[in-house]
Scaffold this active site. Structure first.
Site, PDB file in Angstrom:
ATOM      1  CG  ASP A  85      -1.671   1.200   1.556  1.00 20.27           C
ATOM      2  OD1 ASP A  85      -1.834   1.940   0.642  1.00 20.27           O
ATOM      3  OD2 ASP A  85      -2.379   1.385   2.443  1.00 20.27           O
ATOM      4  CG  HIS A 112      -3.163  -0.588  -2.987  1.00 16.81           C
ATOM      5  ND1 HIS A 112      -3.446   0.644  -2.369  1.00 16.81           N
ATOM      6  CD2 HIS A 112      -3.044  -1.519  -2.249  1.00 16.81           C
ATOM      7  CE1 HIS A 112      -3.727   0.187  -0.956  1.00 16.81           C
ATOM      8  NE2 HIS A 112      -3.540  -1.310  -0.937  1.00 16.81           N
ATOM      9  CD  GLU A 114      -5.214   5.856  -0.482  1.00 19.12           C
ATOM     10  OE1 GLU A 114      -5.908   6.759   0.333  1.00 19.12           O
ATOM     11  OE2 GLU A 114      -4.763   4.898  -0.190  1.00 19.12           O
ATOM     12  CB  CYS A 122      -9.313   4.342   7.535  1.00 14.33           C
ATOM     13  SG  CYS A 122      -9.890   2.679   7.397  1.00 14.33           S
ATOM     14  NE  ARG A 157      -8.072   3.177  -1.230  1.00 19.22           N
ATOM     15  CZ  ARG A 157      -8.113   3.177   0.370  1.00 19.22           C
ATOM     16  NH1 ARG A 157      -7.001   2.236   0.713  1.00 19.22           N
ATOM     17  NH2 ARG A 157      -8.648   4.169   1.160  1.00 19.22           N
ATOM     18  CD  GLU A 187     -11.196   0.515   1.135  1.00 20.53           C
ATOM     19  OE1 GLU A 187     -11.839  -0.301   0.625  1.00 20.53           O
ATOM     20  OE2 GLU A 187     -10.326   0.945   1.921  1.00 20.53           O
ATOM     21  CG  ASN A 210      -9.720  -4.003   1.603  1.00 21.90           C
ATOM     22  OD1 ASN A 210      -9.257  -4.727   2.126  1.00 21.90           O
ATOM     23  ND2 ASN A 210     -10.001  -2.460   2.051  1.00 21.90           N
TER      24      ASN A 210
END
Length: 296
Positions: A85, A112, A114, A122, A157, A187, A210
Site C-alpha cells: 500500500d 496500489h 489511491e 482509512c 485504488r 474500496e 478488500n
C-alpha cells in the site's frame, strides 16, 4: 534457469488462482507463516505499518521510507510476492515515480495507489476527500512510467464509490486502466452486485475486493467474489487484529492472575516458533562450524 522477478511471481500467482487471496502480514515472521501454510501473495498495509511499526493511526502520517523499511524486511524473509500500500504516492508525479522505483528495488511485486487527497483517511471511515479524475489519471501515469520491470503490478485504488456513487467510480476505474494500471481496487463497496458492476464496467479487467473486518464491506466468501468478477481478494489486517487481541488477553491475564498459566494454551509453542524460523537448520550449521573449529 531464469529467476522470476517479484512482479512475474505475482502475475503467475494471479493466473493460477481465481481469485488470488492476498493476506496482510505486518512483519517478516507473519509473512513466513503465511508462506508456509500455502498463501501465494502477501501484503503490507499502510495502516498496518503505521499501527504496528510506529504506533500511529492510519492518517497519512508515515513516510515512504517508513514503509520501505518494512518492505525490505518482508521481501527478504519470503519468496512469496508482496503487494504494498503506497497510499497517495507521497507527493506529486516525481514523488510517485521515486516511490514506485524504490518499491521495486526493495523487493515489492505490486503496489496500489489511491485517489484520496494527501491528508488521507482509512478507506472505511467517513469524510474522505478525493482528487479529480484528471489528477488520479496523472498519478497512475507517473506510477506506470516508473516501472523498471514490465511485470511489476500496479493497482489503482478508488474511493469514489463512497463519495460520488457507483457510476462515477466505475468511470474513474476505467480511466485508470486506460492510463496503464493493471488492476482496480474498489474500496468500501457494499454489495456483490456492486462488484459485478465494477467488473462489467472495466471490461473484465483485474478487480481487487478488500474484505476487511468491521468496515463497510461484508465478509464475502472467495467464491461469491469470484462469481461477481473479483480476481483478487485482500485481507489487510485480519491476522494483525487477531494477534492484537491475543496479546491483550495475555497482558490482562498477567496483571490479574500474576502468571500466564490460563493463557498458555492460546500461545504458539517454542517448537512451532522455531519450526517457522528454520531455527534447527541454523543451529546445526553452528554446531558443524564449532566442530570444524575444534578439529583444526
Amino acid at each position: 534457469m531464469t529467476t522470476l522477478s517479484p512482479g512475474a511471481k505475482f502475475r503467475k500467482a494471479l493466473a493460477a488462482n481465481s481469485p488470488l487471496q492476498i493476506v496482510g502480514t505486518v512483519n517478516a515472521y507473519h509473512a513466513m507463516m503465511a508462506e508456509r501454510v500455502g498463501h501465494q501473495a502477501v501484503y503490507l498495509s499502510g495502516g498496518g505499518v503505521a499501527n504496528a511499526s510506529y504506533g500511529l493511526p492510519d492518517l497519512g502520517m508515515t513516510s515512504m521510507n517508513d514503509v520501505l523499511e518494512d518492505v525490505r524486511r518482508v521481501s527478504s524473509a519470503v519468496e512469496t510476492p508482496l503487494m504494498v500500500d503506497i497510499d497517495t504516492g507521497w507527493g506529486g508525479a516525481f514523488n510517485i515515480s521515486r516511490t514506485v522505483k524504490e518499491m521495486q528495488k526493495a523487493g515489492a511485486a505490486a503496489v496500489h495507489l489511491e485517489d484520496q487527497v494527501a491528508q488521507k483517511r482509512c478507506g472505511h471511515r467517513p469524510n474522505k476527500e478525493i482528487v479529480s479524475l484528471n489528477e488520479m489519471v496523472d498519478r497512475v501515469k507517473a506510477a506506470v512510467d516508473a516501472k523498471t520491470d514490465d511485470d511489476f503490478f500496479i493497482v489503482a485504488r478508488t474511493d469514489a464509490f463512497q463519495m460520488e456513487g457507483l457510476n462515477a467510480a466505475v468511470d474513474r476505474a476505467q480511466a485508470c486502466l486506460e492510463a496503464g494500471a493493471d488492476g482496480i481496487f474498489a474500496e468500501a463497496v457494499h454489495t456483490l452486485e456492486d462488484y459485478a458492476a465494477f467488473s462489467k464496467g472495466i471490461n473484465g479487467g483485474h478487480l481487487l475486493a478488500n474484505i476487511t473486518e468491521f468496515g463497510a464491506t461484508p465478509l464475502f466468501n472467495t467464491k461469491e467474489l469470484a462469481d461477481n468478477g473479483a480476481t483478487m481478494v485482500l485481507y489487510p489486517l485480519s491476522a494483525f487484529r487477531a494477534a492484537n487481541q491475543a496479546a491483550l488477553n495475555v497482558y490482562q491475564t498477567l496483571l490479574n492472575d500474576g502468571d500466564q498459566k490460563a493463557v498458555v494454551d492460546t500461545m504458539q509453542t517454542r517448537m512451532d516458533l522455531y519450526d517457522f524460523l528454520n531455527y534447527h537448520d541454523f543451529e546445526q550449521k553452528l554446531d558443524a562450524l564449532f566442530a570444524e573449529g575444534k578439529n583444526k
